[in-house]
Design a protein around this motif. Structure first.
Motif, PDB file in Angstrom:
ATOM      1  N   GLY A  38      -7.929  -7.151  -2.088  1.00 20.71           N
ATOM      2  CA  GLY A  38      -9.029  -6.524  -1.363  1.00 20.71           C
ATOM      3  C   GLY A  38      -8.733  -6.267   0.093  1.00 20.71           C
ATOM      4  N   ALA A  39      -7.849  -7.054   0.692  1.00 25.55           N
ATOM      5  CA  ALA A  39      -7.603  -6.959   2.122  1.00 25.55           C
ATOM      6  C   ALA A  39      -6.454  -6.020   2.486  1.00 25.55           C
ATOM      7  CB  ALA A  39      -7.308  -8.355   2.686  1.00 25.55           C
ATOM      8  N   HIS A  40      -5.657  -5.651   1.523  1.00 22.99           N
ATOM      9  CA  HIS A  40      -4.456  -4.855   1.811  1.00 22.99           C
ATOM     10  C   HIS A  40      -4.296  -3.757   0.769  1.00 22.99           C
ATOM     11  CE1 HIS A  40      -3.097  -8.111   4.442  1.00 22.99           C
ATOM     12  NE2 HIS A  40      -3.279  -8.959   3.456  1.00 22.99           N
ATOM     13  N   ASP A  41      -3.388  -2.818   1.051  1.00 23.07           N
ATOM     14  CA  ASP A  41      -2.887  -1.942   0.001  1.00 23.07           C
ATOM     15  C   ASP A  41      -1.936  -2.830  -0.795  1.00 23.07           C
ATOM     16  OD1 ASP A  41      -1.728  -0.115  -1.683  1.00 23.07           O
ATOM     17  OD2 ASP A  41      -0.613   0.931  -0.117  1.00 23.07           O
ATOM     18  N   TRP A  42      -2.447  -3.458  -1.837  1.00 19.86           N
ATOM     19  CA  TRP A  42      -1.699  -4.503  -2.529  1.00 19.86           C
ATOM     20  C   TRP A  42      -0.429  -4.001  -3.203  1.00 19.86           C
ATOM     21  CZ3 TRP A  42      -0.913  -4.708  -7.809  1.00 19.86           C
ATOM     22  CH2 TRP A  42      -1.713  -3.887  -8.594  1.00 19.86           C
ATOM     23  N   THR A  43      -0.263  -2.684  -3.342  1.00 18.40           N
ATOM     24  CA  THR A  43       0.965  -2.174  -3.955  1.00 18.40           C
ATOM     25  C   THR A  43       2.079  -1.978  -2.931  1.00 18.40           C
ATOM     26  OG1 THR A  43       0.272   0.133  -3.759  1.00 18.40           O
ATOM     27  CG2 THR A  43      -0.325  -1.022  -5.785  1.00 18.40           C
ATOM     28  N   ALA A  44       1.767  -2.053  -1.628  1.00 13.35           N
ATOM     29  CA  ALA A  44       2.796  -1.897  -0.597  1.00 13.35           C
ATOM     30  C   ALA A  44       3.812  -3.028  -0.731  1.00 13.35           C
ATOM     31  CB  ALA A  44       2.172  -1.903   0.788  1.00 13.35           C
ATOM     32  N   GLY A  45       5.065  -2.706  -0.701  1.00 13.93           N
ATOM     33  CA  GLY A  45       6.126  -3.700  -0.798  1.00 13.93           C
ATOM     34  C   GLY A  45       6.564  -3.997  -2.223  1.00 13.93           C
ATOM     35  N   LEU A  46       5.867  -3.419  -3.210  1.00 13.79           N
ATOM     36  CA  LEU A  46       6.263  -3.637  -4.598  1.00 13.79           C
ATOM     37  C   LEU A  46       7.235  -2.546  -5.041  1.00 13.79           C
ATOM     38  CD1 LEU A  46       2.817  -4.501  -6.237  1.00 13.79           C
ATOM     39  CD2 LEU A  46       4.601  -6.081  -5.478  1.00 13.79           C
ATOM     40  N   ASP A  47       8.054  -2.865  -6.031  1.00 12.71           N
ATOM     41  CA  ASP A  47       8.948  -1.874  -6.616  1.00 12.71           C
ATOM     42  C   ASP A  47       8.117  -0.791  -7.299  1.00 12.71           C
ATOM     43  OD1 ASP A  47      10.957  -3.596  -5.801  1.00 12.71           O
ATOM     44  OD2 ASP A  47      11.571  -4.167  -7.822  1.00 12.71           O
ATOM     45  N   ARG A  48       8.680   0.380  -7.403  1.00 12.92           N
ATOM     46  CA  ARG A  48       8.006   1.511  -8.038  1.00 12.92           C
ATOM     47  C   ARG A  48       8.847   2.023  -9.201  1.00 12.92           C
ATOM     48  NH1 ARG A  48       2.999   2.904  -5.989  1.00 12.92           N
ATOM     49  NH2 ARG A  48       2.810   2.073  -3.913  1.00 12.92           N
ATOM     50  N   CYS A  49       8.186   2.646 -10.153  1.00 19.76           N
ATOM     51  CA  CYS A  49       8.843   3.222 -11.323  1.00 19.76           C
ATOM     52  C   CYS A  49       9.676   4.436 -10.898  1.00 19.76           C
ATOM     53  CB  CYS A  49       7.798   3.635 -12.352  1.00 19.76           C
ATOM     54  SG  CYS A  49       8.474   4.497 -13.794  1.00 19.76           S
ATOM     55  N   ALA A  50      10.908   4.499 -11.397  1.00 18.39           N
ATOM     56  CA  ALA A  50      11.765   5.642 -11.097  1.00 18.39           C
ATOM     57  C   ALA A  50      11.277   6.896 -11.814  1.00 18.39           C
ATOM     58  CB  ALA A  50      13.203   5.340 -11.506  1.00 18.39           C
ATOM     59  N   GLY A  51      10.521   6.715 -12.899  1.00 14.67           N
ATOM     60  CA  GLY A  51      10.047   7.858 -13.666  1.00 14.67           C
ATOM     61  C   GLY A  51       8.785   8.491 -13.109  1.00 14.67           C
ATOM     62  N   CYS A  52       7.776   7.661 -12.806  1.00 14.41           N
ATOM     63  CA  CYS A  52       6.480   8.223 -12.402  1.00 14.41           C
ATOM     64  C   CYS A  52       5.998   7.757 -11.022  1.00 14.41           C
ATOM     65  CB  CYS A  52       5.421   7.895 -13.452  1.00 14.41           C
ATOM     66  SG  CYS A  52       4.923   6.160 -13.526  1.00 14.41           S
ATOM     67  N   GLY A  53       6.687   6.786 -10.411  1.00 11.97           N
ATOM     68  CA  GLY A  53       6.300   6.318  -9.079  1.00 11.97           C
ATOM     69  C   GLY A  53       5.235   5.246  -9.070  1.00 11.97           C
ATOM     70  N   SER A  54       4.753   4.824 -10.231  1.00 14.12           N
ATOM     71  CA  SER A  54       3.709   3.803 -10.315  1.00 14.12           C
ATOM     72  C   SER A  54       4.238   2.434  -9.890  1.00 14.12           C
ATOM     73  CB  SER A  54       3.185   3.725 -11.752  1.00 14.12           C
ATOM     74  OG  SER A  54       2.304   2.639 -11.905  1.00 14.12           O
ATOM     75  N   ALA A  55       3.362   1.607  -9.328  1.00  9.10           N
ATOM     76  CA  ALA A  55       3.708   0.222  -8.993  1.00  9.10           C
ATOM     77  C   ALA A  55       3.277  -0.726 -10.103  1.00  9.10           C
ATOM     78  CB  ALA A  55       3.053  -0.184  -7.686  1.00  9.10           C
ATOM     79  N   SER A  56       2.790  -0.186 -11.204  1.00 11.83           N
ATOM     80  CA  SER A  56       2.312  -0.991 -12.333  1.00 11.83           C
ATOM     81  C   SER A  56       3.494  -1.386 -13.219  1.00 11.83           C
ATOM     82  CB  SER A  56       1.272  -0.189 -13.125  1.00 11.83           C
ATOM     83  OG  SER A  56       0.742  -0.973 -14.157  1.00 11.83           O
ATOM     84  N   LEU A  57       4.322  -2.305 -12.691  1.00 13.11           N
ATOM     85  CA  LEU A  57       5.525  -2.738 -13.395  1.00 13.11           C
ATOM     86  C   LEU A  57       5.402  -4.182 -13.829  1.00 13.11           C
ATOM     87  CD1 LEU A  57       8.237  -1.354 -10.925  1.00 13.11           C
ATOM     88  CD2 LEU A  57       7.319  -0.223 -12.956  1.00 13.11           C
ATOM     89  N   ILE A  58       6.105  -4.529 -14.905  1.00 15.74           N
ATOM     90  CA  ILE A  58       6.236  -5.914 -15.330  1.00 15.74           C
ATOM     91  C   ILE A  58       7.711  -6.184 -15.564  1.00 15.74           C
ATOM     92  CG2 ILE A  58       3.930  -6.168 -16.313  1.00 15.74           C
ATOM     93  CD1 ILE A  58       5.190  -5.730 -19.077  1.00 15.74           C
ATOM     94  N   CYS A  59       8.108  -7.427 -15.351  1.00 16.93           N
ATOM     95  CA  CYS A  59       9.494  -7.833 -15.535  1.00 16.93           C
ATOM     96  C   CYS A  59       9.520  -8.899 -16.614  1.00 16.93           C
ATOM     97  CB  CYS A  59      10.052  -8.385 -14.221  1.00 16.93           C
ATOM     98  SG  CYS A  59      11.814  -8.704 -14.275  1.00 16.93           S
ATOM     99  N   ARG A  60      10.342  -8.673 -17.637  1.00 20.20           N
ATOM    100  CA  ARG A  60      10.464  -9.658 -18.704  1.00 20.20           C
ATOM    101  C   ARG A  60      11.807  -9.501 -19.396  1.00 20.20           C
ATOM    102  NH1 ARG A  60       5.929  -6.546 -21.490  1.00 20.20           N
ATOM    103  NH2 ARG A  60       7.082  -4.930 -22.551  1.00 20.20           N
ATOM    104  N   LEU A  61      12.400 -10.625 -19.736  1.00 18.20           N
ATOM    105  CA  LEU A  61      13.650 -10.663 -20.488  1.00 18.20           C
ATOM    106  C   LEU A  61      14.725  -9.748 -19.914  1.00 18.20           C
ATOM    107  CD1 LEU A  61      12.142 -10.686 -24.084  1.00 18.20           C
ATOM    108  CD2 LEU A  61      12.960 -12.636 -22.771  1.00 18.20           C
ATOM    109  N   GLY A  62      14.842  -9.751 -18.590  1.00 17.35           N
ATOM    110  CA  GLY A  62      15.895  -8.977 -17.937  1.00 17.35           C
ATOM    111  C   GLY A  62      15.629  -7.488 -17.859  1.00 17.35           C
ATOM    112  N   GLU A  63      14.407  -7.071 -18.152  1.00 19.64           N
ATOM    113  CA  GLU A  63      14.052  -5.663 -18.071  1.00 19.64           C
ATOM    114  C   GLU A  63      12.817  -5.483 -17.197  1.00 19.64           C
ATOM    115  OE1 GLU A  63      15.407  -3.946 -22.410  1.00 19.64           O
ATOM    116  OE2 GLU A  63      13.317  -4.549 -22.152  1.00 19.64           O
ATOM    117  N   VAL A  64      12.723  -4.316 -16.592  1.00 20.49           N
ATOM    118  CA  VAL A  64      11.533  -3.933 -15.830  1.00 20.49           C
ATOM    119  C   VAL A  64      10.914  -2.757 -16.575  1.00 20.49           C
ATOM    120  CG1 VAL A  64      10.649  -3.056 -13.634  1.00 20.49           C
ATOM    121  CG2 VAL A  64      12.532  -4.706 -13.647  1.00 20.49           C
TER     122      VAL A  64
END
Length: 110
Positions: A38-64
């Motif tokens: 609520g206090a920040h642009d919470w997606t700033a500083g997060l990795d982004r998708c190379a395909g669509c630019g979204s910050a809605s990423l998850i990391c599991r089993l060595g994959e993003v």
């Protein structure tokens, strides 16, 4: 795992969905607490998708994986063993030692 911005630790959630958000930073899973969302642009500083630019990423089993478009890529290993994304907050072991000290009415551990 603490919030990567402020270091707040997640507590046991009430029933239902967790208000904490997940993200990926430097190919490592991180959490963002409700306060920082609520206090920040919470997606700033997060990795982004190379395909669509979204910050809605998850990391599991060595994959993003992108939750928006489904793009999957291999996660890069840390440059140095033990490298983690941290906020500079005290580690869990220090927090536990301090809590035990308070409960047992002792001074700081050391």
């Amino acid at each position: 795992m603490p919030c990567f911005r402020c270091g707040a630790r997640q507590t046991d959630p009430a029933r239902g969905a967790s208000p904490w958000k997940r993200g990926v930073r430097a190919d490592r899973q991180v959490l963002i607490c409700p306060g920082c969302q609520g206090a920040h642009d919470w997606t700033a500083g997060l990795d982004r998708c190379a395909g669509c630019g979204s910050a809605s990423l998850i990391c599991r089993l060595g994959e993003v994986e992108c939750r928006s478009c489904g793009h999957v890529r291999e996660a890069r290993p840390p440059e140095r063993p033990g490298d983690l994304v941290t906020s500079g907050a005290p580690g869990l072991s220090e927090e536990v030692a301090a809590a035990i000290g308070r409960v047992l009415k002792r001074g700081p551990a050391g």
